[in-house]
Design a protein around this motif. Structure first.
Motif, mmCIF file in Angstrom:
data_model
loop_
_atom_site.group_PDB
_atom_site.id
_atom_site.type_symbol
_atom_site.label_atom_id
_atom_site.label_comp_id
_atom_site.label_asym_id
_atom_site.label_seq_id
_atom_site.Cartn_x
_atom_site.Cartn_y
_atom_site.Cartn_z
ATOM 1 N N ASP A 58 25.653 17.969 30.225
ATOM 2 C CA ASP A 58 27.071 17.659 30.047
ATOM 3 C C ASP A 58 27.824 18.900 29.602
ATOM 4 O O ASP A 58 27.284 20.004 29.563
ATOM 5 N N GLU A 59 29.091 18.699 29.302
ATOM 6 C CA GLU A 59 29.953 19.839 28.966
ATOM 7 C C GLU A 59 29.392 20.680 27.819
ATOM 8 O O GLU A 59 29.576 21.874 27.760
ATOM 9 N N ARG A 60 28.719 20.029 26.905
ATOM 10 C CA ARG A 60 28.150 20.795 25.795
ATOM 11 C C ARG A 60 26.740 21.271 26.136
ATOM 12 O O ARG A 60 25.987 21.722 25.292
ATOM 13 N N GLY B 150 28.807 41.374 29.649
ATOM 14 C CA GLY B 150 28.435 40.756 30.918
ATOM 15 C C GLY B 150 29.416 39.683 31.366
ATOM 16 O O GLY B 150 30.217 39.192 30.580
ATOM 17 N N TYR B 151 29.358 39.360 32.632
ATOM 18 C CA TYR B 151 30.134 38.236 33.154
ATOM 19 C C TYR B 151 29.307 37.562 34.235
ATOM 20 O O TYR B 151 28.345 38.151 34.746
ATOM 21 N N GLN B 152 29.633 36.364 34.584
ATOM 22 C CA GLN B 152 28.978 35.647 35.673
ATOM 23 C C GLN B 152 29.743 34.372 35.974
ATOM 24 O O GLN B 152 30.482 33.882 35.127
ATOM 25 N N PRO B 153 29.578 33.831 37.187
ATOM 26 C CA PRO B 153 30.050 32.473 37.422
ATOM 27 C C PRO B 153 28.941 31.535 36.943
ATOM 28 O O PRO B 153 27.816 31.969 36.697
ATOM 29 N N GLN B 154 29.243 30.265 36.774
ATOM 30 C CA GLN B 154 28.184 29.304 36.419
ATOM 31 C C GLN B 154 28.618 27.936 36.959
ATOM 32 O O GLN B 154 29.694 27.440 36.605
ATOM 33 N N GLY B 155 27.792 27.370 37.820
ATOM 34 C CA GLY B 155 28.140 26.079 38.418
ATOM 35 C C GLY B 155 29.490 26.179 39.105
ATOM 36 O O GLY B 155 29.714 27.084 39.918
ATOM 37 N N ASP B 156 30.404 25.287 38.760
ATOM 38 C CA ASP B 156 31.729 25.318 39.400
ATOM 39 C C ASP B 156 32.707 26.214 38.643
ATOM 40 O O ASP B 156 33.896 26.227 38.951
ATOM 41 N N GLN C 44 43.157 26.051 43.468
ATOM 42 C CA GLN C 44 42.292 27.016 44.123
ATOM 43 C C GLN C 44 42.815 28.450 43.991
ATOM 44 O O GLN C 44 42.048 29.381 43.795
ATOM 45 N N GLU C 45 44.133 28.610 44.093
ATOM 46 C CA GLU C 45 44.680 29.964 44.052
ATOM 47 C C GLU C 45 44.416 30.611 42.682
ATOM 48 O O GLU C 45 44.005 31.765 42.599
ATOM 49 N N ARG C 46 44.647 29.819 41.644
ATOM 50 C CA ARG C 46 44.397 30.333 40.293
ATOM 51 C C ARG C 46 42.912 30.662 40.125
ATOM 52 O O ARG C 46 42.540 31.723 39.607
ATOM 53 N N ARG C 47 42.078 29.765 40.581
ATOM 54 C CA ARG C 47 40.637 29.987 40.491
ATOM 55 C C ARG C 47 40.228 31.266 41.216
ATOM 56 O O ARG C 47 39.432 32.056 40.716
ATOM 57 N N ASP C 48 40.751 31.434 42.417
ATOM 58 C CA ASP C 48 40.400 32.622 43.211
ATOM 59 C C ASP C 48 40.824 33.902 42.484
ATOM 60 O O ASP C 48 40.087 34.887 42.458
#
Lengths: 489, 489
Positions: free
Chosen positions: B220-222, B450-456, B424-428
């Motif tokens: 979950d979120e946590r 560091g940075y990374q994407p994670q899941g969505d 979507q535009e903000r996300r991009d």
């Protein structure tokens, strides 16, 4: 340093002076140790039993406690750790395949620890990543792969390198195993010669093949594989390990013969050159690995015959892409595709490790300092010494030799055994000779050499020469010492 | 050193003087580097692209050649290697889970390289083998296993430690896999939370389970595991990995909840505390690993949160005998049963490696120097700093935070994005912000995170604090730097 503790060191305020003082005192301990390592009047070791060290030796207490110790005590701990250890660089240490203490390699390791970084990305190990790439390419050229093309990685030792070879082969032929597991493949069979290193067996257990599906090929007296044993019945032969420098004898399997069979049955050919790979550096001796360029993968440990400090082992793969295909999981937090540099230099996803120790620098630095030609001289010298020992003891009545390979293997025969008729009683007595001599040797601390049984052969000595500090007089010392300690057994 | 070459060093005749001179010059380079590492007026790195370093920088040539280089050039090579590297001990280096440069740990590594030995037998590493044994026992006591009973080994990193856990679990439930392979067992299923480290996936591929038989449990979120997801249909659930300190968030799975389910279904419980294991040293924070004593095995990397130099990772196993049962092959040439000492101290046959680097000494020495209490202070300080950062940026309009865990994860929102509607535009646009800032940061060399994407979730920063040199002002520097570099994006 009496008054200081670790909290007084950098990054503490005003920590620079005590830090420099402490590090220089440590270096003083270490350089003294280096000096003594090469001094033949010092012992190779000061042997104690586990219980003795555990009970504590004159202020050397291994137990960890809640409260900090002073830096003064830390320096004592450093001194004692070295005192009760084994001088693996001593000219009379012949106990392992890895011996010696190369000064350039040592400096390289000191720098590596100071840099304290990780091989997984170019981002935090730019120089080391490039050094690894260039060095692996050079090694592939020396193997004989066109333009040094292919792939590879440094791994934590020959056993892991060998494991990589089996994994990579499996991925090449049955890529679906990566996602579906071993049940997606037919029964797969691996082959290796009976004198090959036990890591092939460890790999077959770990990777899910099962040790019963690893077939040990019988070898003849000269420890050559009987290649016709490779032909198979009713399952899929996938992988053959040919040994280039067996652990006990230093024997070389006939790679060309095995390569022919691998081609015929479409099997992966791995050459385990953990020990013997170094011979590729020598124009005089590389013929022992004739055919190595036909291998699909090669294990080669510069930390053995080439005298690089531990650990330094490479797995080299002829076909590009299989190694990464096999292991990559594309972890987004580490291998971001949107970095500002060419991310093909982020090599970490090829590994089964995540973090990976920097094993390349010491090797690269030694190569710079010695040149290719320096490694060649080193290899030639070791094999010369080995030949010296072989011819020296060949005609001695106190010695029974096994066939000549890179290592010199022999029984020492105390007078009481020399004239006994062959039979169980002689075998039983002979079996106890090497362990007894070895125990006395360790207790007197003068030299060290390994022994083991092998197949139906009772305990015999295995003399390995990879130590650049060893000379003929050290070889003479060893044989005299065996005689001295074993004569009355 | 101008006139000397490697052949002039020990073991060469009269080699002692140039050897000492050379080593001291190397130490001079290294201590200078150490000094600068802690100096905030120096950069964290001097970034160059791979092609720039490959083309050669002012006399720094990575290519290997046939002929030796002078020691003078070797010293230049050492200096340049450090110059173009990354100062992972710099107070403003926050890029990895492993940061910092502990002086005692460094001294320990220097000694380890000088001793240049191998962990496989007591014979050649008596002191180190005992240190490993005592330290592992201490760690098991801290985990909470009665009397510190159990087993364990130091391995080359958390990924390999995690691999050990899966292997050991398999051997416990299906020992026949060792000899007969994975086809001897039913379809085995492994579980792990979706934010767990990718090494569990690597292990399931390598060991022949297949990544499809590793089930990722949703969180979950946590980032807590939904434990009911562990229930299963139609195959044998064997192993659950609970993460104690996830790689990105530093989140902790609820071990007790998972342990209940493991008991119910007779599954092996592994706790991957590679990152979070260090919290066990802190009376204030160890509750995050509540239930860890119920685990069958634990991965714990002192080289992460505890600031030990790379590499230092332990796999700890509650039941004695499984680890050796799983891996032993009884190689006669190494593990002779007829030695003069108690051969139960020859621990090498437990490992999947043969040779094994000495990773224990630096850790043991740090423990001596800091005391258990010193590690506790270090952990508490790191988590305090992390909390400082979290509360500092919590209310800033330029930042959007992810839930609070050991690591602080956040998006930096440049003014142009701040008021954009979600979509979507903000996300991009947001996705490109962290990589861009990171690139500018590396080019200016002032700090690293560091940075990374994670899941969505699109790219966000992951702030890790494990560096003992970092202070609040360094945290402030980082956030200011992000603002400076990102404001106009």
């Amino acid at each position: 340093m009496l008054q200081f503790f670790t909290l007084d060191l950098l990054p503490a305020k005003n920590g620079e002076e005590p830090t420099m003082q402490f590090l220089l005192e440590v270096v003083d301990i270490l350089t003294n140790y280096v000096r003594k390592t090469f001094d033949r009047s010092t012992k190779v070791l000061d042997f104690h039993h586990p219980h003795q060290l555990l009970e504590g030796m004159e202020g050397f207490n291994l137990e960890l406690s809640d409260q900090p110790e002073s830096l003064e005590q830390i320096l004592v701990d450093c001194r004692d750790t070295l005192k009760y250890g084994v001088r693996t660089g001593h000219p009379r240490f012949f106990n392992q395949l890895s011996t010696g203490l190369d000064i350039i390699g040592l400096a390289g390791e000191w720098l590596t620890s100071t840099a304290n970084t990780n091989m997984f990305t170019y981002e935090i190990a730019p120089v080391f990543v490039l050094m690894e790439q260039l060095t692996l390419k050079k090694m592939r050229e020396i193997i004989g792969w066109p333009d040094g093309e292919g792939d590879g990685i440094f791994s934590p030792g020959g056993a892991i390198s060998n494991m990589y070879s089996v994994m990579t082969a499996r991925y090449k032929f049955f890529p679906e195993v990566k996602t579906k597991g071993m049940t997606a493949a037919p029964r797969l069979v691996l082959f290796t010669s009976e004198h090959s290193h036990y890591s092939i067996k460890k790999a077959s257990a770990a990777l899910g093949f099962g040790t019963e599906n690893l077939i040990l090929l019988s070898t003849d007296e000269r420890t050559h594989i009987h290649s016709d044993g490779l032909c198979l019945q009713g399952c899929v032969p996938m992988f053959v390990n040919a040994t280039a420098g067996s652990t006990v004898y230093g024997a070389f399997d006939p790679i060309h013969e095995i390569a022919d069979i691998c081609e015929k049955y479409n099997m992966w050919l791995h050459v385990d050159g953990a020990w013997g790979g170094g011979l590729l550096m020598s124009r005089k001796h590389r013929h022992k690995l004739r055919g190595v360029e036909r291998a699909n993968s090669v294990t080669w440990n510069p930390h053995k015959m080439m005298g690089v400090p531990l650990q330094c082992s490479a797995i080299l793969v002829r076909e590009r892409g299989v190694l990464s295909g096999c292991n990559s999981m594309c972890a987004g937090y580490l291998f971001q595709p949107d970095k500002q540099y060419d991310v093909s230099y982020d090599t970490g996803d090829k590994a089964i490790q995540c973090g990976r120790h920097v094993d390349i620098f010491k090797f690269w630095l030694m190569w710079k300092a010695k040149g290719t030609i320096g490694f060649e001289h080193h290899i030639d010298k070791c094999l010369d010494l080995s030949h010296y020992l072989y011819t020296k003891i060949r005609d001695q009545s106190s010695v029974e030799l096994l066939p000549q390979h890179t290592n010199v293997c022999f029984w020492y025969l105390p007078p009481g055994i020399r004239d006994m008729p062959d039979g169980q009683e002689r075998r039983d007595r002979l079996h106890k000779v090497a362990p007894k001599i070895k125990a006395l040797m360790m207790e007197s601390g003068t030299t060290m050499v390994g022994y083991q049984p092998q197949g139906d052969k009772v305990n015999f000595f295995r003399m390995v020469i990879s130590n650049p500090a060893a000379t003929r007089s050290d070889i003479d010392f060893l044989t005299d010492e065996i005689e001295r300690l074993g004569h009355d057994l």
